[in-house]
Design a protein around this motif. Structure first.
Motif, PDB file in Angstrom:
ATOM      1  N   GLY A 123       0.816  -1.209   0.000  1.00  0.00           N
ATOM      2  CA  GLY A 123       0.000   0.000   0.000  1.00  0.00           C
ATOM      3  C   GLY A 123       0.845   1.252   0.000  1.00  0.00           C
ATOM      4  O   GLY A 123       1.976   1.260   0.516  1.00  0.00           O
ATOM      5  N   PRO A 124       0.348   2.334  -0.580  1.00  0.00           N
ATOM      6  CA  PRO A 124       1.079   3.601  -0.573  1.00  0.00           C
ATOM      7  C   PRO A 124       1.430   4.024   0.851  1.00  0.00           C
ATOM      8  O   PRO A 124       0.599   3.971   1.757  1.00  0.00           O
ATOM      9  N   GLY A 125       2.682   4.417   1.034  1.00  0.00           N
ATOM     10  CA  GLY A 125       3.139   4.843   2.355  1.00  0.00           C
ATOM     11  C   GLY A 125       3.623   3.722   3.249  1.00  0.00           C
ATOM     12  O   GLY A 125       4.139   3.986   4.343  1.00  0.00           O
ATOM     13  N   SER A 126       3.500   2.483   2.804  1.00  0.00           N
ATOM     14  CA  SER A 126       3.814   1.346   3.680  1.00  0.00           C
ATOM     15  C   SER A 126       5.294   1.224   3.999  1.00  0.00           C
ATOM     16  O   SER A 126       5.668   0.570   4.980  1.00  0.00           O
ATOM     17  N   SER A 127       6.179   1.867   3.209  1.00  0.00           N
ATOM     18  CA  SER A 127       7.601   1.757   3.508  1.00  0.00           C
ATOM     19  C   SER A 127       7.982   2.468   4.804  1.00  0.00           C
ATOM     20  O   SER A 127       9.074   2.252   5.333  1.00  0.00           O
ATOM     21  N   ALA A 128       7.062   3.265   5.348  1.00  0.00           N
ATOM     22  CA  ALA A 128       7.311   3.909   6.637  1.00  0.00           C
ATOM     23  C   ALA A 128       7.412   2.895   7.761  1.00  0.00           C
ATOM     24  O   ALA A 128       7.884   3.229   8.859  1.00  0.00           O
ATOM     25  N   THR A 129       7.001   1.660   7.507  1.00  0.00           N
ATOM     26  CA  THR A 129       7.042   0.613   8.535  1.00  0.00           C
ATOM     27  C   THR A 129       8.352  -0.184   8.507  1.00  0.00           C
ATOM     28  O   THR A 129       8.451  -1.207   9.177  1.00  0.00           O
ATOM     29  N   LEU A 130       9.354   0.276   7.749  1.00  0.00           N
ATOM     30  CA  LEU A 130      10.574  -0.514   7.593  1.00  0.00           C
ATOM     31  C   LEU A 130      11.212  -0.855   8.936  1.00  0.00           C
ATOM     32  O   LEU A 130      11.620  -2.016   9.149  1.00  0.00           O
ATOM     33  N   ALA A 131      11.329   0.100   9.833  1.00  0.00           N
ATOM     34  CA  ALA A 131      11.950  -0.186  11.136  1.00  0.00           C
ATOM     35  C   ALA A 131      11.194  -1.296  11.859  1.00  0.00           C
ATOM     36  O   ALA A 131      11.800  -2.213  12.438  1.00  0.00           O
ATOM     37  N   PHE A 140      16.202   6.165   3.939  1.00  0.00           N
ATOM     38  CA  PHE A 140      15.743   5.038   4.751  1.00  0.00           C
ATOM     39  C   PHE A 140      16.706   4.749   5.901  1.00  0.00           C
ATOM     40  O   PHE A 140      16.276   4.380   6.999  1.00  0.00           O
ATOM     41  N   ALA A 141      18.005   4.907   5.649  1.00  0.00           N
ATOM     42  CA  ALA A 141      18.974   4.702   6.728  1.00  0.00           C
ATOM     43  C   ALA A 141      18.718   5.681   7.873  1.00  0.00           C
ATOM     44  O   ALA A 141      18.771   5.314   9.055  1.00  0.00           O
ATOM     45  N   THR A 142      18.437   6.916   7.518  1.00  0.00           N
ATOM     46  CA  THR A 142      18.118   7.915   8.536  1.00  0.00           C
ATOM     47  C   THR A 142      16.825   7.568   9.261  1.00  0.00           C
ATOM     48  O   THR A 142      16.724   7.692  10.495  1.00  0.00           O
ATOM     49  N   VAL A 164      15.451   4.643   9.856  1.00  0.00           N
ATOM     50  CA  VAL A 164      15.510   3.497  10.788  1.00  0.00           C
ATOM     51  C   VAL A 164      16.585   3.691  11.850  1.00  0.00           C
ATOM     52  O   VAL A 164      16.674   2.900  12.792  1.00  0.00           O
ATOM     53  N   GLY A 165      17.419   4.740  11.715  1.00  0.00           N
ATOM     54  CA  GLY A 165      18.368   5.106  12.761  1.00  0.00           C
ATOM     55  C   GLY A 165      19.370   4.020  13.106  1.00  0.00           C
ATOM     56  O   GLY A 165      20.060   3.481  12.242  1.00  0.00           O
ATOM     57  N   ASP A 166      19.448   3.684  14.390  1.00  0.00           N
ATOM     58  CA  ASP A 166      20.453   2.746  14.878  1.00  0.00           C
ATOM     59  C   ASP A 166      20.247   1.325  14.372  1.00  0.00           C
ATOM     60  O   ASP A 166      21.129   0.476  14.577  1.00  0.00           O
ATOM     61  N   LEU A 167      19.123   1.052  13.723  1.00  0.00           N
ATOM     62  CA  LEU A 167      18.895  -0.284  13.174  1.00  0.00           C
ATOM     63  C   LEU A 167      19.716  -0.528  11.908  1.00  0.00           C
ATOM     64  O   LEU A 167      19.782  -1.652  11.407  1.00  0.00           O
ATOM     65  N   CYS A 168      20.341   0.520  11.362  1.00  0.00           N
ATOM     66  CA  CYS A 168      21.106   0.406  10.123  1.00  0.00           C
ATOM     67  C   CYS A 168      22.602   0.462  10.413  1.00  0.00           C
ATOM     68  O   CYS A 168      23.070   1.342  11.139  1.00  0.00           O
ATOM     69  N   VAL A 169      23.355  -0.479   9.845  1.00  0.00           N
ATOM     70  CA  VAL A 169      24.815  -0.484  10.017  1.00  0.00           C
ATOM     71  C   VAL A 169      25.538   0.035   8.784  1.00  0.00           C
ATOM     72  O   VAL A 169      26.758  -0.063   8.682  1.00  0.00           O
ATOM     73  N   GLY A 170      24.783   0.581   7.842  1.00  0.00           N
ATOM     74  CA  GLY A 170      25.435   1.177   6.693  1.00  0.00           C
ATOM     75  C   GLY A 170      24.696   0.959   5.397  1.00  0.00           C
ATOM     76  O   GLY A 170      23.773   0.145   5.305  1.00  0.00           O
ATOM     77  N   LEU A 171      25.120   1.729   4.401  1.00  0.00           N
ATOM     78  CA  LEU A 171      24.526   1.684   3.072  1.00  0.00           C
ATOM     79  C   LEU A 171      25.534   1.066   2.103  1.00  0.00           C
ATOM     80  O   LEU A 171      26.713   1.406   2.126  1.00  0.00           O
ATOM     81  N   LEU A 172      25.051   0.157   1.242  1.00  0.00           N
ATOM     82  CA  LEU A 172      25.881  -0.431   0.191  1.00  0.00           C
ATOM     83  C   LEU A 172      25.273  -0.042  -1.155  1.00  0.00           C
ATOM     84  O   LEU A 172      24.405  -0.736  -1.686  1.00  0.00           O
ATOM     85  N   PRO A 173      25.717   1.075  -1.758  1.00  0.00           N
ATOM     86  CA  PRO A 173      25.119   1.562  -3.010  1.00  0.00           C
ATOM     87  C   PRO A 173      25.876   1.052  -4.240  1.00  0.00           C
ATOM     88  O   PRO A 173      26.301   1.824  -5.100  1.00  0.00           O
ATOM     89  N   GLU A 174      26.043  -0.268  -4.330  1.00  0.00           N
ATOM     90  CA  GLU A 174      26.890  -0.842  -5.371  1.00  0.00           C
ATOM     91  C   GLU A 174      26.158  -1.800  -6.305  1.00  0.00           C
ATOM     92  O   GLU A 174      26.788  -2.426  -7.166  1.00  0.00           O
ATOM     93  N   ALA A 175      24.857  -1.922  -6.176  1.00  0.00           N
ATOM     94  CA  ALA A 175      24.125  -2.875  -7.010  1.00  0.00           C
ATOM     95  C   ALA A 175      24.112  -2.418  -8.468  1.00  0.00           C
ATOM     96  O   ALA A 175      23.929  -1.235  -8.756  1.00  0.00           O
ATOM     97  N   VAL A 176      24.326  -3.364  -9.376  1.00  0.00           N
ATOM     98  CA  VAL A 176      24.255  -3.086 -10.809  1.00  0.00           C
ATOM     99  C   VAL A 176      23.473  -4.198 -11.484  1.00  0.00           C
ATOM    100  O   VAL A 176      23.324  -5.299 -10.950  1.00  0.00           O
ATOM    101  N   SER A 177      22.977  -3.913 -12.665  1.00  0.00           N
ATOM    102  CA  SER A 177      22.171  -4.865 -13.410  1.00  0.00           C
ATOM    103  C   SER A 177      22.958  -6.141 -13.699  1.00  0.00           C
ATOM    104  O   SER A 177      24.188  -6.123 -13.848  1.00  0.00           O
ATOM    105  N   GLN A 178      22.247  -7.252 -13.760  1.00  0.00           N
ATOM    106  CA  GLN A 178      22.763  -8.577 -14.118  1.00  0.00           C
ATOM    107  C   GLN A 178      23.547  -9.251 -12.995  1.00  0.00           C
ATOM    108  O   GLN A 178      24.036 -10.367 -13.154  1.00  0.00           O
ATOM    109  N   VAL A 179      23.693  -8.613 -11.845  1.00  0.00           N
ATOM    110  CA  VAL A 179      24.304  -9.202 -10.635  1.00  0.00           C
ATOM    111  C   VAL A 179      25.660  -9.873 -10.939  1.00  0.00           C
ATOM    112  O   VAL A 179      25.796 -11.099 -10.874  1.00  0.00           O
ATOM    113  N   PRO A 180      26.685  -9.095 -11.284  1.00  0.00           N
ATOM    114  CA  PRO A 180      28.014  -9.685 -11.486  1.00  0.00           C
ATOM    115  C   PRO A 180      28.512 -10.347 -10.201  1.00  0.00           C
ATOM    116  O   PRO A 180      28.352  -9.795  -9.106  1.00  0.00           O
ATOM    117  N   VAL A 181      29.139 -11.507 -10.325  1.00  0.00           N
ATOM    118  CA  VAL A 181      29.544 -12.259  -9.133  1.00  0.00           C
ATOM    119  C   VAL A 181      30.611 -11.518  -8.338  1.00  0.00           C
ATOM    120  O   VAL A 181      30.695 -11.674  -7.105  1.00  0.00           O
TER     121      VAL A 181
END
Length: 376
Positions: free
Chosen positions: A25-33, A59-61, A63-80
């Protein structure tokens, strides 16, 4: 009246297994924590593409202390090699769960990490790839994309929030929607698809065909976004039953020729459907009836063309000279495996096996780019 006794036996493990929790549902990502805590986790690593890093930061902000960091490295086709780095970073940060924010690339990287670590995944999709519903993941190594399967890669929770897709450009939205439609078409004819999930393929196809033209015309409409996200959910559920010809060809285009994932599906789907109408006519008729057409391949071609998507392989840089190599890759990447974690696209009973003759025919038709069945 005599009747044939109904018998069937579906594969176990990943097949037909959908995530145990869906929040829609719209807005449901607010429940991530809350959803992180529900998994009894408190060290989530958020995974995005580089282009979605700012959304990941939000989203990291949140959920606050529930997050240990951001990994912004995803690319298409999932290289091994990207997956391997992700495994190392999850370990170094002591992550106890993964959160995918974005499309199939982010979900795929989380799946690749979970394949090795078993970490639970919360998926927050912003496109219509449907990957978040399955325990399958295509990983690319040495220029070939092979489909892996493991129950550990199936997300534990999926949060569908249409507000996150409102800014997705119309053409990218259309390609992603055609990806979802490809799941419906490629799953409905397989004997490994549970009859409990077959209606998801049919209803998903109907919603996509109804919604796509309107969404392209009005991409900020939250109601249309919500409907398309629902169709993506249904198509992803159907995909858990397995896949065959469509995905073999599209994954070859993406993994070996660099064609964007949704576009790869869009450009070959009409021609694959033309083959399937001949080899699995009853199943294709169910999709055609849902869409309201007696010309399913041509109607799918029209959907793609009217949405501004390519309908010929020359438009994505794949030439007639590439056909024979493409045939070889498409027919061997998911060959009957010695490794049980590699998906078998030619599972017993498949009425449309991935043969060289069939793949060549599809690629030749897609190279010509002519509407199946002729002009309207």
């Amino acid at each position: 009246m005599s009747r044939t006794l109904r018998t069937f036996a579906h594969p176990a493990g990943v097949h037909n297994a959908t995530p145990p929790r869906i929040v829609f549902g719209p807005g449901s990502s607010a429940t991530l924590a809350e959803e992180i805590r529900r998994l009894k986790a408190d060290r989530a690593m958020i995974v995005t593409t580089p282009g979605r890093a700012s959304l990941g930061d939000e989203f990291a902000t949140a959920v606050g202390d529930l997050c240990v960091g951001l990994l912004p490295e995803a690319v298409s086709q999932v290289p091994v090699e990207v997956t391997s780095r992700g495994v190392d970073k999850a370990a170094s940060r002591g992550a106890d769960c993964l959160v995918a924010i974005g499309g199939g690339a982010a979900t795929g990287l989380c799946k690749g990490i979970a394949y090795d670590t078993g970490l639970p995944i919360i998926a927050v999709p912003t496109t219509y790839s449907g990957s978040e519903m399955t325990g399958y993941c295509g990983m690319t190594e040495n220029g070939v994309k092979r489909m892996r399967q493991r129950l550990a890669m199936r997300p534990s929770t999926v949060i569908y929030d249409a507000e996150l897709s409102q800014a997705l450009p119309a053409t990218i939205s259309a390609a992603s929607a055609m990806n979802a439609l490809a799941h419906c078409v490629d799953a409905i004819y397989l004997p490994s698809l549970s009859p409990l999930l077959a209606p998801a393929a049919i209803e998903g196809a109907r919603i996509i065909a109804d919604t796509l033209p309107a969404l392209v015309a009005d991409p900020s409409n939250i109601s249309l976004r919500n409907e398309m996200l629902y169709a993506a959910y249904l198509s992803g559920a159907a995909l858990t039953g397995g896949y065959g010809l469509q995905h073999a060809v599209a994954h070859m285009l993406g993994g070996s020729y660099g064609v964007e994932h949704g576009t790869a599906h869009a450009v070959v789907l009409p021609y694959v459907t033309e083959q399937l109408v001949g080899s699995a006519p009853e199943a294709m008729a169910r999709i055609a009836d849902a869409i309201g057409t007696d010309d399913l391949p041509g109607t799918i071609w029209d959907l793609a063309r009217n949405a501004g998507l390519p309908t010929g392989l020359d438009e994505v840089g794949f030439t007639p000279d590439d056909i024979e190599r493409g045939v070889l890759i498409a027919t061997t990447a998911d060959a009957p495996p010695t490794d049980p974690d590699i998906h078998n696209a030619n599972r017993a009973g498949n009425p449309a096996p991935v043969t060289a003759e069939v793949v060549r025919s599809v690629l030749q038709a897609a190279s010509r780019g002519v509407r199946p069945g002729g002009p309207r």
